[in-house]
Design a protein around this motif. Structure first.
Motif, PDB file in Angstrom:
ATOM      1  N   SER A 177       0.737  -0.540   0.004  1.00 47.11           N
ATOM      2  CA  SER A 177      -0.153  -0.402   0.395  1.00 47.11           C
ATOM      3  C   SER A 177       1.326   1.355  -0.324  1.00 47.11           C
ATOM      4  CB  SER A 177      -1.026   0.019   0.680  1.00 47.11           C
ATOM      5  OG  SER A 177      -2.097  -1.134   1.407  1.00 47.11           O
ATOM      6  N   PRO A 178       1.400   1.410  -0.993  1.00 49.21           N
ATOM      7  CA  PRO A 178       2.363   2.734  -1.518  1.00 49.21           C
ATOM      8  C   PRO A 178       1.381   4.134  -0.958  1.00 49.21           C
ATOM      9  CG  PRO A 178       1.785   1.887  -3.194  1.00 49.21           C
ATOM     10  CD  PRO A 178       1.378   1.050  -2.443  1.00 49.21           C
ATOM     11  N   ILE A 179       2.183   5.022  -0.671  1.00 48.80           N
ATOM     12  CA  ILE A 179       1.747   6.146   0.040  1.00 48.80           C
ATOM     13  C   ILE A 179       1.485   6.919  -1.137  1.00 48.80           C
ATOM     14  CG2 ILE A 179       1.771   8.452   1.177  1.00 48.80           C
ATOM     15  CD1 ILE A 179       3.006   6.765   3.941  1.00 48.80           C
ATOM     16  N   GLY A 180       0.418   7.622  -1.905  1.00 46.64           N
ATOM     17  CA  GLY A 180       0.510   8.544  -2.473  1.00 46.64           C
ATOM     18  C   GLY A 180      -1.043   8.483  -3.155  1.00 46.64           C
ATOM     19  N   ILE A 181      -1.330   9.285  -4.904  1.00 44.17           N
ATOM     20  CA  ILE A 181      -2.808   9.331  -5.420  1.00 44.17           C
ATOM     21  C   ILE A 181      -3.002   8.098  -6.335  1.00 44.17           C
ATOM     22  CG2 ILE A 181      -4.420  10.535  -6.575  1.00 44.17           C
ATOM     23  CD1 ILE A 181      -3.321  12.865  -5.358  1.00 44.17           C
ATOM     24  N   TYR A 182      -3.741   7.186  -6.124  1.00 40.07           N
ATOM     25  CA  TYR A 182      -3.248   6.035  -6.748  1.00 40.07           C
ATOM     26  C   TYR A 182      -4.577   6.325  -8.429  1.00 40.07           C
ATOM     27  CZ  TYR A 182      -2.269   3.443  -3.041  1.00 40.07           C
ATOM     28  OH  TYR A 182      -1.834   2.471  -1.847  1.00 40.07           O
ATOM     29  N   SER A 183      -4.386   5.764  -9.863  1.00 41.83           N
ATOM     30  CA  SER A 183      -5.234   6.051 -10.244  1.00 41.83           C
ATOM     31  C   SER A 183      -5.904   4.079 -10.733  1.00 41.83           C
ATOM     32  CB  SER A 183      -4.588   7.111 -10.997  1.00 41.83           C
ATOM     33  OG  SER A 183      -3.657   5.919 -12.215  1.00 41.83           O
ATOM     34  N   THR A 184      -6.911   4.200 -11.741  1.00 39.20           N
ATOM     35  CA  THR A 184      -6.745   3.481 -12.270  1.00 39.20           C
ATOM     36  C   THR A 184      -6.271   2.582 -13.613  1.00 39.20           C
ATOM     37  OG1 THR A 184      -9.247   3.837 -13.682  1.00 39.20           O
ATOM     38  CG2 THR A 184      -9.676   3.351 -11.801  1.00 39.20           C
ATOM     39  N   SER A 185      -6.198   3.470 -14.497  1.00 37.86           N
ATOM     40  CA  SER A 185      -4.922   3.131 -15.103  1.00 37.86           C
ATOM     41  C   SER A 185      -3.578   2.794 -14.770  1.00 37.86           C
ATOM     42  CB  SER A 185      -4.587   4.901 -16.344  1.00 37.86           C
ATOM     43  OG  SER A 185      -3.437   4.901 -15.379  1.00 37.86           O
ATOM     44  N   GLN A 186      -3.166   2.605 -13.222  1.00 34.25           N
ATOM     45  CA  GLN A 186      -2.264   2.626 -12.544  1.00 34.25           C
ATOM     46  C   GLN A 186      -2.292   1.336 -12.545  1.00 34.25           C
ATOM     47  OE1 GLN A 186      -1.331   4.148  -8.429  1.00 34.25           O
ATOM     48  NE2 GLN A 186       1.011   4.451  -8.885  1.00 34.25           N
ATOM     49  N   MET A 187      -3.073   0.928 -11.300  1.00 35.68           N
ATOM     50  CA  MET A 187      -3.858  -0.356 -10.916  1.00 35.68           C
ATOM     51  C   MET A 187      -3.858  -1.550 -12.579  1.00 35.68           C
ATOM     52  SD  MET A 187      -6.010  -0.046  -7.503  1.00 35.68           S
ATOM     53  CE  MET A 187      -7.073   1.967  -8.328  1.00 35.68           C
ATOM     54  N   ALA A 188      -4.514  -0.744 -13.095  1.00 29.68           N
ATOM     55  CA  ALA A 188      -4.605  -1.398 -14.664  1.00 29.68           C
ATOM     56  C   ALA A 188      -3.507  -2.203 -15.256  1.00 29.68           C
ATOM     57  CB  ALA A 188      -4.544  -1.023 -15.347  1.00 29.68           C
ATOM     58  N   ILE A 189      -1.928  -1.397 -15.054  1.00 31.04           N
ATOM     59  CA  ILE A 189      -0.832  -1.789 -15.782  1.00 31.04           C
ATOM     60  C   ILE A 189      -0.420  -2.625 -14.168  1.00 31.04           C
ATOM     61  CG2 ILE A 189       1.442  -0.956 -16.233  1.00 31.04           C
ATOM     62  CD1 ILE A 189       0.622   1.695 -16.369  1.00 31.04           C
ATOM     63  N   ASP A 190      -0.303  -2.493 -13.203  1.00 31.47           N
ATOM     64  CA  ASP A 190      -0.086  -3.469 -12.535  1.00 31.47           C
ATOM     65  C   ASP A 190      -0.830  -5.247 -12.403  1.00 31.47           C
ATOM     66  OD1 ASP A 190       1.067  -1.026 -10.522  1.00 31.47           O
ATOM     67  OD2 ASP A 190      -0.678  -1.485  -8.887  1.00 31.47           O
TER      68      ASP A 190
END
Length: 311
Positions: free
Chosen positions: A79-92
């Protein structure tokens, strides 16, 4: 639980090696050993165990190998600190698939925030996927309902008793009529409320408490999410078989968002309406939902119009 008999392996995969200063570890479970591959993407503040009724059903058919995972900010994933995005989680998730060599013919299923992530995945690499199922989700920015704002505020700020928090969450996710009914399947529980309570407690017990910054990061990702109609049309043009699933009593993601996707995808999307159902359709109506998945996968497998993905 009996579904654990389908568990083939579990562990962590490092993702983000090229995208951030340090990689993060994504927790995954692999169920079953069938020839077809399925990725199930979970929603906001929910562990991958919330897919239990699907992993068990699909794996036990012998036809499917199923991967479920905790998104960044949840459960046994980092759970990294910061702002997430759905595109970021998609690349994950795409990098998770890369790790297992799942480069094509993957059936992709997402619910709620997981559906938002799935849209980003399908837009980025449509030829990697054999089918797409979008459950209780949206392509547009999700404007929370008053019921969601009110309930989540009470859970976070006012309710101190875990029982009160649990009941409030259940009332938000499931429709009242269903909660008061007896379970359809053979069960030791007198009502669906008891069944849902037992299920949620089980999910909490098998996962790790979500840190506040993980919850905030995921919530911001949902609020910022936006897949434009042009991007939806790109997914449609790829020929990817799409199924949209929604209830009519959804307090978290308005059903109108599903109707919007139906309009944009037009005749190229299958639309399945669960009359009277709430947000958590896979848990509320597992028999119908699971049968729909199998049917959608089968039809997609018989679709010979799509180009072949590059390995």
């Amino acid at each position: 639980m009996k579904h654990l008999s389908t568990l083939r392996e579990k562990g962590h995969v490092e993702v983000g090696l090229q995208r951030q200063s340090s990689p993060i570890k994504i927790y995954y479970e692999m169920h079953g050993n069938g020839p077809e591959n399925v990725l199930l993407v979970m929603g906001l503040s929910s562990a991958c165990s919330a897919w239990d009724l699907q992993t068990k059903y699909l794996a036990e058919t012998g036809k499917y190998t199923v991967i479920v995972f905790d998104n960044r900010g949840m459960g046994f994933s980092d759970s990294p600190i910061g702002i997430y995005s759905t595109s970021q989680m998609a690349i994950d998730a795409l990098e998770l698939l890369d790790h297992f060599g799942w480069n094509n013919n993957v059936h992709l299923v997402g619910i709620s925030m997981g559906g938002m992530i799935s849209l980003e995945m399908a837009d980025a690499e449509p030829l990697r996927f054999q089918s797409l199922t979008l459950t209780s989700t949206t392509s547009k920015r999700n404007i929370p309902t008053w019921a969601a704002i009110s309930t989540l505020s009470k859970i976070a700020l006012f309710y101190r008793d875990p029982k009160d928090q649990l009941n409030a969450a259940i009332d938000l996710v499931f429709p009242p009529d269903w909660l008061s009914q007896k379970p359809v399947s053979i069960s030791e529980h007198a009502t669906n409320r008891e069944l849902a309570t037992h299920g949620l407690i089980g999910h909490f017990a098998r996962s790790r408490r979500q840190p506040l910054h993980g919850n905030i990061g995921q919530a911001i990702a949902c609020l910022r999410h936006n897949v434009s109609d042009d991007r939806l049309l790109n997914i449609r043009a790829s020929g990817l078989p799409i199924m949209i699933v929604t209830g009519t009593y959804d307090n978290l993601v308005r059903p109108e968002y599903s109707y919007h996707m139906k309009k944009v995808f037009a005749e190229d999307a299958r639309f399945e309406l669960f009359e009277g159902s709430g947000h958590a359709i896979p848990e509320e109506q597992p028999d119908r939902y699971n049968n729909l998945l199998i049917d959608h996968f089968t039809i997609a497998n018989n679709n010979n119009k799509r180009p072949t993905a590059k390995l």
